[in-house]
Scaffold this motif. Sequence first.
Motif, PDB file in Angstrom:
ATOM      1  N   ASN A 212       0.830  -1.205   0.000  1.00 45.55           N
ATOM      2  CA  ASN A 212       0.000   0.000   0.000  1.00 45.55           C
ATOM      3  C   ASN A 212       0.871   1.263   0.000  1.00 45.55           C
ATOM      4  OD1 ASN A 212      -2.410  -1.400  -0.004  1.00 45.55           O
ATOM      5  ND2 ASN A 212      -2.527  -1.491   2.254  1.00 45.55           N
ATOM      6  N   LEU A 213       1.973   1.231   0.776  1.00 44.06           N
ATOM      7  CA  LEU A 213       2.878   2.383   0.797  1.00 44.06           C
ATOM      8  C   LEU A 213       3.528   2.580  -0.563  1.00 44.06           C
ATOM      9  CD1 LEU A 213       4.323   4.601   2.396  1.00 44.06           C
ATOM     10  CD2 LEU A 213       6.043   2.878   3.056  1.00 44.06           C
ATOM     11  N   TYR A 214       3.893   1.456  -1.192  1.00 41.06           N
ATOM     12  CA  TYR A 214       4.497   1.538  -2.526  1.00 41.06           C
ATOM     13  C   TYR A 214       3.513   2.167  -3.507  1.00 41.06           C
ATOM     14  CZ  TYR A 214       6.304  -0.037  -7.026  1.00 41.06           C
ATOM     15  OH  TYR A 214       6.727  -0.074  -8.325  1.00 41.06           O
ATOM     16  N   ASP A 215       2.237   1.726  -3.438  1.00 44.94           N
ATOM     17  CA  ASP A 215       1.238   2.286  -4.356  1.00 44.94           C
ATOM     18  C   ASP A 215       1.061   3.784  -4.132  1.00 44.94           C
ATOM     19  OD1 ASP A 215       0.764  -0.120  -5.568  1.00 44.94           O
ATOM     20  OD2 ASP A 215      -0.958  -0.659  -4.312  1.00 44.94           O
ATOM     21  N   ASN A 216       1.122   4.195  -2.864  1.00 42.89           N
ATOM     22  CA  ASN A 216       0.929   5.617  -2.576  1.00 42.89           C
ATOM     23  C   ASN A 216       2.136   6.453  -3.025  1.00 42.89           C
ATOM     24  OD1 ASN A 216      -1.573   5.193  -1.437  1.00 42.89           O
ATOM     25  ND2 ASN A 216      -0.740   4.863   0.644  1.00 42.89           N
ATOM     26  N   CYS A 217       3.326   5.911  -2.887  1.00 38.67           N
ATOM     27  CA  CYS A 217       4.537   6.671  -3.222  1.00 38.67           C
ATOM     28  C   CYS A 217       4.826   6.657  -4.732  1.00 38.67           C
ATOM     29  CB  CYS A 217       5.736   6.101  -2.464  1.00 38.67           C
ATOM     30  SG  CYS A 217       5.628   6.337  -0.669  1.00 38.67           S
ATOM     31  N   TYR A 218       4.420   5.576  -5.373  1.00 37.55           N
ATOM     32  CA  TYR A 218       4.684   5.456  -6.816  1.00 37.55           C
ATOM     33  C   TYR A 218       3.391   5.106  -7.546  1.00 37.55           C
ATOM     34  CZ  TYR A 218       9.536   5.285  -5.307  1.00 37.55           C
ATOM     35  OH  TYR A 218      10.743   5.579  -4.727  1.00 37.55           O
TER      36      TYR A 218
END
Length: 448
Positions: A212-218
């Motif tokens: 989820n953090l990856y999706d938000n950052c990239y």
Amino acid sequence: MKTTLEQGTILIIDDNPTNLEVLYGALDGNGYDILVEMDGESGIDQVKTNPPDLILLDIMMPGIDGFETCRRLKAHEISREIPVIFMTALTDTEDKVKGLNLGAVDYITKPFHKEEILARIQVHLKLRQMSLQLAQSNERLEQRVQERTAKLTGALEELRSAQLQLVQAEKMSSLGQLVAGVAHEINNPVNFIHGNIGHLTDYIESFVNFLNLYDNCYPDKNEKIIELREELDIDFLIEDIPKIMASMELGVKRIEQIVSSLRNFSRLDEMEKKPVDIHEGIDSTLLILQHRLKASPKQPEIEIVKNYGNLPDIECYAGQLNQVFMNLLSNAIDALDEQAEKRPHPGKIIISTQTLPENLVRISIKDNGIGINEETRNKIFDPFFTTKSIGKGTGLGLSISYKIITEGHHGSLSCSSQPGEGTEFTIEIPLKYTDFSDRNNFLDRPSF
């Protein structure tokens, strides 16, 4: 007062007063009690009311003659064994043979000779006495033989019962060890799985948070990543994986419950008395029998209704009580299975528990089968009695259960049944374990 049969009572039946006078004179003074009758009918009546030890019987009399009188005397149980000596002036061999065939033991011919009369009477009284002594000896011998036979038969039955009970105890003990061993072997991998499910859940949750953090950052991703994400349906996996983990957690807990029930049922580590929750024992037994309660192509499902009361822990031999529960519940299931086609309603077993006054506990196991008749009910606790077909029952289950409850726990086990209304077994045992020093070897053995 006569001291021996040789000084016994003699009945003279003769219609001739002269003969009676001669005979009375010959016998008087020799210690005999003398009775006199002057016809056959009166003589027979006299024998019925006051049986003599010997009868002197004239042949030629009015009314019924001596032959008919003798025949009637020998036909009656009271007079059958009393010796009869005919008195006659007849010398025809045919008449003598006829009298002997009717049961007479001897003849005295007229005119009478005192010495001959006394000699013949003494001989036949002695023979009569010896016959009675022999009969008494035979009776005593037969009684001793019967008593000895009864003792040997009882000892043989007790030995047979003890042998089969020992086999049954070994069988149950072996089964208990098997159940405990299986439970132990299952418990190890289950503990491993259960211990790692929590870690795996945490790891998956960390990966999801990272994703989820990856999706938000990239938010702008490579086309290949987008295609693979759609192909794997990552959104569905993120939603479904927690459900899978929860289901696995539930399954492991269910296995742990089964293992706990198996160990509770076997009770191999509880060979001595201790306070236990008997509801756990009943539930564990039901778990072992669960496969027989479920519906099958041949049998409909059997419903279990539990009416558990608020019971304290009971001080007892838990393994032995579980064996009783197993026997009673198995019999109830057998009865419902065998009567499935005859029952107009679904099979049901109702298990009830309650406390009673005087520190007693009652456990009732009732089925709604077609019941059993009184003759069968009176025999069900007898060793080796069974209504099951050959190979399906030894007739020991209820007998052993009765011993466990009555001798092992100073309680009672009873059965009530009404044909068409089902059968109910009722156990009553004390809450507090008392002195069981009189338990037999079978009950001293640990069982489950």
